[in-house]
Design a protein around this motif. Structure first.
Motif, PDB file in Angstrom:
ATOM      1  N   PHE A 113       0.822  -1.201   0.000  1.00  0.00           N
ATOM      2  CA  PHE A 113       0.000   0.000   0.000  1.00  0.00           C
ATOM      3  C   PHE A 113       0.860   1.255   0.000  1.00  0.00           C
ATOM      4  O   PHE A 113       2.000   1.242   0.475  1.00  0.00           O
ATOM      5  CB  PHE A 113      -0.876   0.049   1.267  1.00  0.00           C
ATOM      6  N   PRO A 114       0.301   2.371  -0.456  1.00  0.00           N
ATOM      7  CA  PRO A 114       0.975   3.654  -0.229  1.00  0.00           C
ATOM      8  C   PRO A 114       0.932   4.003   1.255  1.00  0.00           C
ATOM      9  O   PRO A 114      -0.017   3.658   1.963  1.00  0.00           O
ATOM     10  CB  PRO A 114       0.137   4.650  -1.050  1.00  0.00           C
ATOM     11  N   ASN A 115       1.983   4.656   1.723  1.00  0.00           N
ATOM     12  CA  ASN A 115       2.042   5.121   3.114  1.00  0.00           C
ATOM     13  C   ASN A 115       1.053   6.277   3.281  1.00  0.00           C
ATOM     14  O   ASN A 115       1.168   7.299   2.616  1.00  0.00           O
ATOM     15  CB  ASN A 115       3.465   5.571   3.446  1.00  0.00           C
ATOM     16  N   ARG A 116       0.083   6.108   4.174  1.00  0.00           N
ATOM     17  CA  ARG A 116      -0.939   7.141   4.409  1.00  0.00           C
ATOM     18  C   ARG A 116      -0.905   7.575   5.874  1.00  0.00           C
ATOM     19  O   ARG A 116      -1.909   7.626   6.567  1.00  0.00           O
ATOM     20  CB  ARG A 116      -2.318   6.617   4.017  1.00  0.00           C
ATOM     21  N   GLU A 117       0.309   7.883   6.329  1.00  0.00           N
ATOM     22  CA  GLU A 117       0.512   8.281   7.721  1.00  0.00           C
ATOM     23  C   GLU A 117      -0.352   9.492   8.078  1.00  0.00           C
ATOM     24  O   GLU A 117      -0.377  10.483   7.346  1.00  0.00           O
ATOM     25  CB  GLU A 117       1.983   8.607   7.965  1.00  0.00           C
ATOM     26  N   PRO A 118      -1.060   9.440   9.198  1.00  0.00           N
ATOM     27  CA  PRO A 118      -1.901  10.577   9.589  1.00  0.00           C
ATOM     28  C   PRO A 118      -1.083  11.692  10.224  1.00  0.00           C
ATOM     29  O   PRO A 118       0.035  11.473  10.693  1.00  0.00           O
ATOM     30  CB  PRO A 118      -2.857   9.956  10.610  1.00  0.00           C
ATOM     31  N   GLU A 119      -1.664  12.875  10.256  1.00  0.00           N
ATOM     32  CA  GLU A 119      -1.031  14.041  10.876  1.00  0.00           C
ATOM     33  C   GLU A 119      -1.815  14.446  12.110  1.00  0.00           C
ATOM     34  O   GLU A 119      -3.044  14.360  12.150  1.00  0.00           O
ATOM     35  CB  GLU A 119      -0.972  15.209   9.889  1.00  0.00           C
ATOM     36  N   ARG A 120      -1.092  14.912  13.117  1.00  0.00           N
ATOM     37  CA  ARG A 120      -1.728  15.312  14.378  1.00  0.00           C
ATOM     38  C   ARG A 120      -2.607  16.534  14.170  1.00  0.00           C
ATOM     39  O   ARG A 120      -2.258  17.447  13.413  1.00  0.00           O
ATOM     40  CB  ARG A 120      -0.668  15.591  15.439  1.00  0.00           C
ATOM     41  N   VAL A 121      -3.738  16.546  14.845  1.00  0.00           N
ATOM     42  CA  VAL A 121      -4.693  17.648  14.777  1.00  0.00           C
ATOM     43  C   VAL A 121      -4.821  18.254  16.170  1.00  0.00           C
ATOM     44  O   VAL A 121      -5.133  17.550  17.136  1.00  0.00           O
ATOM     45  CB  VAL A 121      -6.075  17.146  14.299  1.00  0.00           C
TER      46      VAL A 121
END
Length: 259
Positions: A113-121
């Motif tokens: 899969f492509p890396n879909r790392e989340p970002e902090r909100v």
């Protein structure tokens, strides 16, 4: 049509997906009607392309889905089990591009899969916090879902979210996650706007969960448990911009649809 339990080697565990290999595309309305009739998390429709790749489209009972891991795993299982193709396989999806699937020595199927790392909100929406039964330690997001991070596995298992509140967050879904006791991390996935109340095992969200936990735990290979009532195990590894998610699959049925 084939119905496969994915991310498990036990029948009636993991997440069920229907797989429908096609010789030509059905209409969008027909594919949605089949998915609604199946009433599974996803129904995958496959059509072989001239270069040997399989164009895949995924439908929940409610709508077409951009990215689905467990139905891709199920599709690979069907193609290999029926002798319709050999590994490695390539699936082509409009929203995520090509997904390759390899067969490991122990029988697991591993998706790339492509890396879909989340970002902090820092300021999550009020509906998210209102919809969660326990206030999370941190909130992140990617293009698929809001990520609510908890201190321990019990908080994830006991969570009883307000699904009406979470539905208002559409088009994003919600995943809750924490460190695991026996596995590296655990999660549960809620998607009332796109498919149903709780998804049993969600391969696609691990393209975001695995990078997050890899950094936090300081390791690139992880074992994950999705702690739904059916439950499922996912074997993840992170290599730069790619995330590999592997699991077992088992057949439940094979039949014929009449349209």
């Amino acid at each position: 049509m084939h119905q496969i339990d994915a991310f498990t080697h036990e029948r009636f565990k993991g997440n069920s997906a229907a797989v429908v290999p096609l010789e030509r595309w059905l209409s969008d309305a027909q594919m949605q009607a089949v998915a609604m009739e199946n009433n599974l998390s996803e129904t995958a429709f496959l059509l072989r392309e001239p270069d040997g790749a399989f164009h895949v489209r995924w439908f929940s009972p409610l709508t077409e889905i951009d990215f689905c891991g467990h139905a891709t795993l199920a599709s690979a299982f069907v193609l290999l089990d029926q002798g319709m193709a050999s590994a490695p396989l390539t699936f082509r999806a409009a929203a995520v591009g090509d997904i390759s699937v390899a067969q490991l020595d122990d029988g697991r199927l591993e998706m790339n899969f492509p890396n879909r790392e989340p970002e902090r909100v820092e300021n999550p929406p009020a509906a998210l916090l209102e919809g969660l039964s326990v206030v999370p330690r941190a909130v992140l997001r990617n293009g698929q879902a809001w990520f609510a991070v908890y201190e321990d596995e019990d908080q994830v298992r006991r969570s009883m979210p307000d699904l009406a509140a979470l539905k208002s967050l559409a088009p994003l879904d919600v995943v809750i996650t924490a460190p695991g006791r026996e596995q590296d991390f655990v999660s549960r996935y809620f998607w009332p706007a796109n498919g149903g109340d709780e998804d049993p095992v969600t391969g696609s969200i691990h393209a975001g969960l695995a990078p997050y936990w890899a950094k936090r735990l300081g390791k690139s290979s992880l074992v994950a448990l999705q702690a739904s009532r059916r439950s499922g195990l996912l074997y993840c590894r992170v290599e730069g911009e790619r995330v590999f998610v592997a699991g077992h699959a088992v057949r439940y049925l094979q039949g014929t649809i009449e349209i």
